[in-house]
Design an enzyme around this catalytic site. Structure first.
Site, PDB file in Angstrom:
ATOM      1  N   TYR A  44      20.533 -68.783  11.329  1.00  0.00           N
ATOM      2  CA  TYR A  44      21.280 -68.646  10.066  1.00  0.00           C
ATOM      3  C   TYR A  44      21.081 -67.250   9.468  1.00  0.00           C
ATOM      4  O   TYR A  44      20.262 -67.072   8.561  1.00  0.00           O
ATOM      5  CB  TYR A  44      20.817 -69.697   9.053  1.00  0.00           C
ATOM      6  CG  TYR A  44      20.847 -71.132   9.552  1.00  0.00           C
ATOM      7  CD1 TYR A  44      22.044 -71.759   9.904  1.00  0.00           C
ATOM      8  CD2 TYR A  44      19.666 -71.863   9.658  1.00  0.00           C
ATOM      9  CE1 TYR A  44      22.065 -73.083  10.343  1.00  0.00           C
ATOM     10  CE2 TYR A  44      19.679 -73.193  10.096  1.00  0.00           C
ATOM     11  CZ  TYR A  44      20.876 -73.790  10.441  1.00  0.00           C
ATOM     12  OH  TYR A  44      20.885 -75.092  10.872  1.00  0.00           O
TER      13      TYR A  44
ATOM     14  N   TRP B 290      23.170 -68.609   2.453  1.00  0.00           N
ATOM     15  CA  TRP B 290      23.754 -69.939   2.258  1.00  0.00           C
ATOM     16  C   TRP B 290      23.527 -70.374   0.811  1.00  0.00           C
ATOM     17  O   TRP B 290      22.457 -70.172   0.256  1.00  0.00           O
ATOM     18  CB  TRP B 290      23.074 -70.961   3.171  1.00  0.00           C
ATOM     19  CG  TRP B 290      23.800 -71.227   4.452  1.00  0.00           C
ATOM     20  CD1 TRP B 290      24.553 -72.327   4.748  1.00  0.00           C
ATOM     21  CD2 TRP B 290      23.837 -70.414   5.640  1.00  0.00           C
ATOM     22  NE1 TRP B 290      25.056 -72.229   6.018  1.00  0.00           N
ATOM     23  CE2 TRP B 290      24.646 -71.079   6.588  1.00  0.00           C
ATOM     24  CE3 TRP B 290      23.286 -69.182   5.987  1.00  0.00           C
ATOM     25  CZ2 TRP B 290      24.901 -70.560   7.855  1.00  0.00           C
ATOM     26  CZ3 TRP B 290      23.539 -68.657   7.239  1.00  0.00           C
ATOM     27  CH2 TRP B 290      24.338 -69.350   8.159  1.00  0.00           C
TER      28      TRP B 290
ATOM     29  N   TRP C 270      23.230 -73.414  -1.028  1.00  0.00           N
ATOM     30  CA  TRP C 270      22.163 -74.280  -1.568  1.00  0.00           C
ATOM     31  C   TRP C 270      20.790 -73.837  -1.087  1.00  0.00           C
ATOM     32  O   TRP C 270      19.802 -74.006  -1.797  1.00  0.00           O
ATOM     33  CB  TRP C 270      22.470 -75.771  -1.427  1.00  0.00           C
ATOM     34  CG  TRP C 270      22.347 -76.485  -0.117  1.00  0.00           C
ATOM     35  CD1 TRP C 270      22.533 -75.989   1.127  1.00  0.00           C
ATOM     36  CD2 TRP C 270      22.036 -77.889   0.040  1.00  0.00           C
ATOM     37  NE1 TRP C 270      22.383 -76.989   2.054  1.00  0.00           N
ATOM     38  CE2 TRP C 270      22.070 -78.169   1.424  1.00  0.00           C
ATOM     39  CE3 TRP C 270      21.725 -78.934  -0.833  1.00  0.00           C
ATOM     40  CZ2 TRP C 270      21.816 -79.437   1.940  1.00  0.00           C
ATOM     41  CZ3 TRP C 270      21.472 -80.200  -0.315  1.00  0.00           C
ATOM     42  CH2 TRP C 270      21.514 -80.452   1.049  1.00  0.00           C
TER      43      TRP C 270
ATOM     44  N   ASP D 231      25.195 -81.935   7.308  1.00  0.00           N
ATOM     45  CA  ASP D 231      26.315 -81.548   8.166  1.00  0.00           C
ATOM     46  C   ASP D 231      26.826 -82.572   9.172  1.00  0.00           C
ATOM     47  O   ASP D 231      28.016 -82.738   9.320  1.00  0.00           O
ATOM     48  CB  ASP D 231      25.935 -80.284   8.953  1.00  0.00           C
ATOM     49  CG  ASP D 231      25.689 -79.090   8.044  1.00  0.00           C
ATOM     50  OD1 ASP D 231      25.815 -79.220   6.811  1.00  0.00           O
ATOM     51  OD2 ASP D 231      25.385 -78.014   8.574  1.00  0.00           O
TER      52      ASP D 231
ATOM     53  N   TRP E  22      21.078 -83.909  11.086  1.00  0.00           N
ATOM     54  CA  TRP E  22      21.100 -84.830   9.934  1.00  0.00           C
ATOM     55  C   TRP E  22      21.309 -86.283  10.336  1.00  0.00           C
ATOM     56  O   TRP E  22      21.686 -87.105   9.508  1.00  0.00           O
ATOM     57  CB  TRP E  22      22.183 -84.392   8.948  1.00  0.00           C
ATOM     58  CG  TRP E  22      21.812 -83.155   8.185  1.00  0.00           C
ATOM     59  CD1 TRP E  22      22.135 -81.868   8.510  1.00  0.00           C
ATOM     60  CD2 TRP E  22      21.048 -83.064   6.969  1.00  0.00           C
ATOM     61  NE1 TRP E  22      21.613 -80.992   7.585  1.00  0.00           N
ATOM     62  CE2 TRP E  22      20.951 -81.702   6.632  1.00  0.00           C
ATOM     63  CE3 TRP E  22      20.429 -84.011   6.139  1.00  0.00           C
ATOM     64  CZ2 TRP E  22      20.274 -81.250   5.493  1.00  0.00           C
ATOM     65  CZ3 TRP E  22      19.754 -83.576   5.015  1.00  0.00           C
ATOM     66  CH2 TRP E  22      19.679 -82.202   4.701  1.00  0.00           C
TER      67      TRP E  22
ATOM     68  N   GLU F 168      12.706 -76.519  10.155  1.00  0.00           N
ATOM     69  CA  GLU F 168      13.906 -76.882   9.408  1.00  0.00           C
ATOM     70  C   GLU F 168      13.946 -78.394   9.138  1.00  0.00           C
ATOM     71  O   GLU F 168      14.309 -78.824   8.052  1.00  0.00           O
ATOM     72  CB  GLU F 168      15.139 -76.436  10.219  1.00  0.00           C
ATOM     73  CG  GLU F 168      16.464 -76.615   9.508  1.00  0.00           C
ATOM     74  CD  GLU F 168      17.652 -76.203  10.391  1.00  0.00           C
ATOM     75  OE1 GLU F 168      17.442 -75.813  11.563  1.00  0.00           O
ATOM     76  OE2 GLU F 168      18.791 -76.272   9.905  1.00  0.00           O
TER      77      GLU F 168
HETATM   78  C1  DGY Z   1      25.338 -74.778  10.514  1.00  0.00           C
HETATM   79  O1  DGY Z   1      25.863 -73.842  11.103  1.00  0.00           O
HETATM   80  O2  DGY Z   1      24.860 -75.754  11.094  1.00  0.00           O
HETATM   81  C2  DGY Z   1      25.228 -74.700   9.054  1.00  0.00           C
HETATM   82  O3  DGY Z   1      24.330 -75.618   8.560  1.00  0.00           O
HETATM   83  C3  DGY Z   1      26.537 -74.859   8.378  1.00  0.00           C
HETATM   84  O4  DGY Z   1      26.312 -74.753   7.009  1.00  0.00           O
END
Ligand code: DGY
Length: 434
Positions: free
Chosen positions: A28, A32, A34, A168, A357, A400
Site C-alpha cells: 500500500y 488511504w 481511514w 474489502d 476480511w 495487517e
Molecule cells: C486493497 O488494495 O486491497 C486495498 O485495501 C483497497 O483499499
C-alpha cells in the site's frame, strides 16, 4: 510493554513520508483515508505535528463537492494495482485538480479522529486552534454524504463499492457478486507479488471490483448515476457507525470552538434521523446483531461480522440490545479457542481465518469494539479484546491481520498480509495508554 510501544513508534516513523503515512511498504504505497485517521490517533500520543499534518494532507485532497477519496495517489508507483490511471478521478468535474485519487470513499473516521487527538493533546488550546482550522472540511464531507448518498432520505448513506466499506472482501459481498455478471478481465495483480495469494482476494473477486468501477467511470463518477445504476449499493453498519460517531464528535468540537450554531443544529438533525433509521432498519432481532442492507436489490444481508457489533462505538443500541449483541458476539466469536474478534462469523461456512476480511482479526475493528464495549460498561470483555490484541502483536509482529484461531499462534507465523502495518502500531499505542 515499553518495548512494544517503542517498536510501534518505530513502525509509524518508518512509514511516515514527510507529509502523510503509507499503511505499509510495497502493498500500500499511497495515502488511504481511514488508515490516515487511525494513524493520526497513534501519532497524537508522541508527535502531534505529524498527526496534524497527516490529517491536513488528507483534507487537502478533498474535492470541490466535499468528497474525500479513499486513496490519494501522491506519487507514481507501479507496485500497486489498480493505480491512478485505472481510477481516473479526473473524469469527475469537481475532483481535486491537485491530486490524483480514486473515485470512491472510505469510512468517514476523520471527525472522531479529531476528537481523539484533542483528548490526547497536552496543549488543548493549540489543538483546538488546529481543529478549528480544518473542521469545516470534515463537516462539508458529511454534507456530501447526506446530500448525495441517501437517495430515499433515510439518514443512512450507501456505499457503492466493497472498497468503500474498508472490509474489502467480506463474505457479505458474495451475495451481491452473485447478482452480477462481471467480465473476465485481463490484468496484472500486484498485491499477490507482495503477499501470499491465500491471504488475498481471488481473481474473480477482482473482476467484480473492477467492473463496478468501470460502470462508475462510464458516468464520470456521477453520484446520481451511480445510485441509479451501480450493481453494488449497500447500507453498511460499520460505515454508518463511523459517520454517526463522527457527527457526535463534530458537535462536541464545534461546541468547544464556540459559534457555529447552524452547523450544530444540522448535525443534530442528521444524528437523530440516522440513529433512528439505523435501529429500525439495520438491526436483525433473530440474529441479535446489526447487519448490512442491499439497497440495490432491496434485501437485508443476514450475516454476522465484526461490523455487526461496531454500533456500540457510536452509542447506537439501547442497553438491552447491547446486552443481546454482546451475548451473540461471545457465543459465536468469543470461545476460548478464538482470539477476539474475528472479522466474520466463525460458525459460518464462509469463514476463512487466513483470508483478508473473510475471518482474520483486524486491529482497527478491535480498537472500535474495545472502546464501544467500555462505553457500555462491558469491562471484562473490553479487557479481553485489549489483551488479545496485545498478545497477537507480541507473538507475531505488527501485521495487517491475524489468524483468529489461538492454536495457530505457536511459531510467530499467524500474522498475515502486510508487516510493519501502520494502524496496527498506531492503535496499539492508543490501547496501551488507555
Ligand atoms: C486493497 O488494495 O486491497 C486495498 O485495501 C483497497 O483499499
Amino acid at each position: 510493554m515499553i518495548k512494544l510501544q517503542e517498536q510501534a513508534i518505530e513502525v509509524l516513523n518508518n512509514n511516515w513520508t514527510g507529509s502523510f503515512s503509507i499503511p505499509c511498504a510495497n502493498l500500500y504505497p499511497f495515502q488511504w483515508k481511514w488508515d490516515s485517521g487511525f494513524i493520526a490517533i497513534g501519532f497524537a500520543h508522541f508527535d502531534m505535528p505529524k498527526a496534524e499534518k497527516e490529517i491536513s494532507t488528507l483534507l487537502d485532497a478533498q474535492w470541490e463537492n466535499g468528497f474525500i477519496p479513499h486513496i490519494v495517489f501522491h506519487t507514481e508507483n507501479d507496485s500497486y494495482f489498480p493505480g491512478a490511471s485505472f481510477h481516473r478521478s479526473d473524469l469527475h468535474p469537481l475532483a481535486s485538480k491537485k491530486y490524483k485519487s480514486t473515485g470512491m470513499v472510505q469510512p468517514p473516521v476523520t471527525g472522531f479522529v479529531l476528537e481523539e487527538m484533542y483528548k490526547v493533546s497536552n496543549n488543548k488550546e493549540a489543538s483546538l486552534k488546529y481543529i478549528a482550522s480544518v473542521i469545516d472540511k470534515v463537516y462539508f464531507n458529511h454534507e456530501y454524504f447526506y446530500k448525495n448518498r441517501d437517495p430515499q432520505n433515510e439518514g443512512l448513506v450507501y456505499i457503492y463499492h466493497n472498497w468503500e466499506s474498508g472490509t474489502d472482501n467480506s463474505p457479505i459481498w458474495d451475495d451481491i457478486f452473485e447478482t452480477m455478471d462481471s467480465p473476465d478481465y485481463t490484468f496484472e495483480r500486484r498485491d499477490t507479488t507482495h503477499v501470499d495469494a491465500a491471504q488475498r482476494p481471488s481473481k474473480r473477486e477482482y473482476d467484480h471490483y473492477l467492473h463496478i468501477i468501470e460502470i462508475a467511470k462510464e458516468h464520470n463518477y456521477s453520484d446520481e448515476k451511480i445510485a441509479e445504476l451501480s450493481p453494488f449499493l449497500v447500507q453498511d453498519p460499520l460505515f454508518n457507525t463511523m459517520l454517526i460517531k463522527s457527527n457526535e464528535s463534530l458537535i462536541a468540537l464545534y461546541k468547544l470552538i464556540g459559534g457555529n450554531n447552524d452547523k450544530i443544529e444540522q448535525l443534530e438533525k442528521w444524528q437523530e434521523k440516522s440513529k433512528k433509521s439505523f435501529n429500525n432498519k439495520l438491526y436483525d432481532e433473530e440474529l441479535g446483531a446489526y447487519i448490512h442492507y442491499d439497497l440495490r436489490n432491496e434485501k437485508p444481508l443476514r450475516h454476522v461480522s465484526s461490523s455487526s457489533f461496531s454500533p456500540l462505538f457510536a452509542g447506537i443500541p439501547s442497553n438491552e440490545r447491547a446486552q443481546k449483541m454482546v451475548t451473540v458476539m461471545m457465543d459465536k466469536f468469543g470461545n476460548e479457542n478464538q482470539y477476539l474478534c474475528a472479522s466474520f462469523d466463525p460458525t459460518s461456512n464462509r469463514f476463512n481465518p487466513k483470508k483478508y476480511w473473510r475471518g482474520p482479526v483486524w486491529i482497527n475493528l478491535n480498537w472500535i469494539l474495545y472502546n464501544g464495549l467500555k462505553a457500555y460498561g462491558f469491562k471484562d470483555i473490553a479487557a479481553r479484546v485489549k489483551q488479545d490484541t496485545i498478545d497477537m502483536i507480541e507473538k507475531n509482529g505488527f501485521y495487517e491481520y491475524f489468524d483468529s484461531r489461538k492454536e495457530m499462534h505457536t511459531d510467530g507465523k499467524a500474522g498475515y498480509g502486510g508487516n510493519h502495518f501502520s494502524w496496527s502500531a498506531a492503535l496499539l499505542i492508543d490501547m496501551l495508554k488507555n
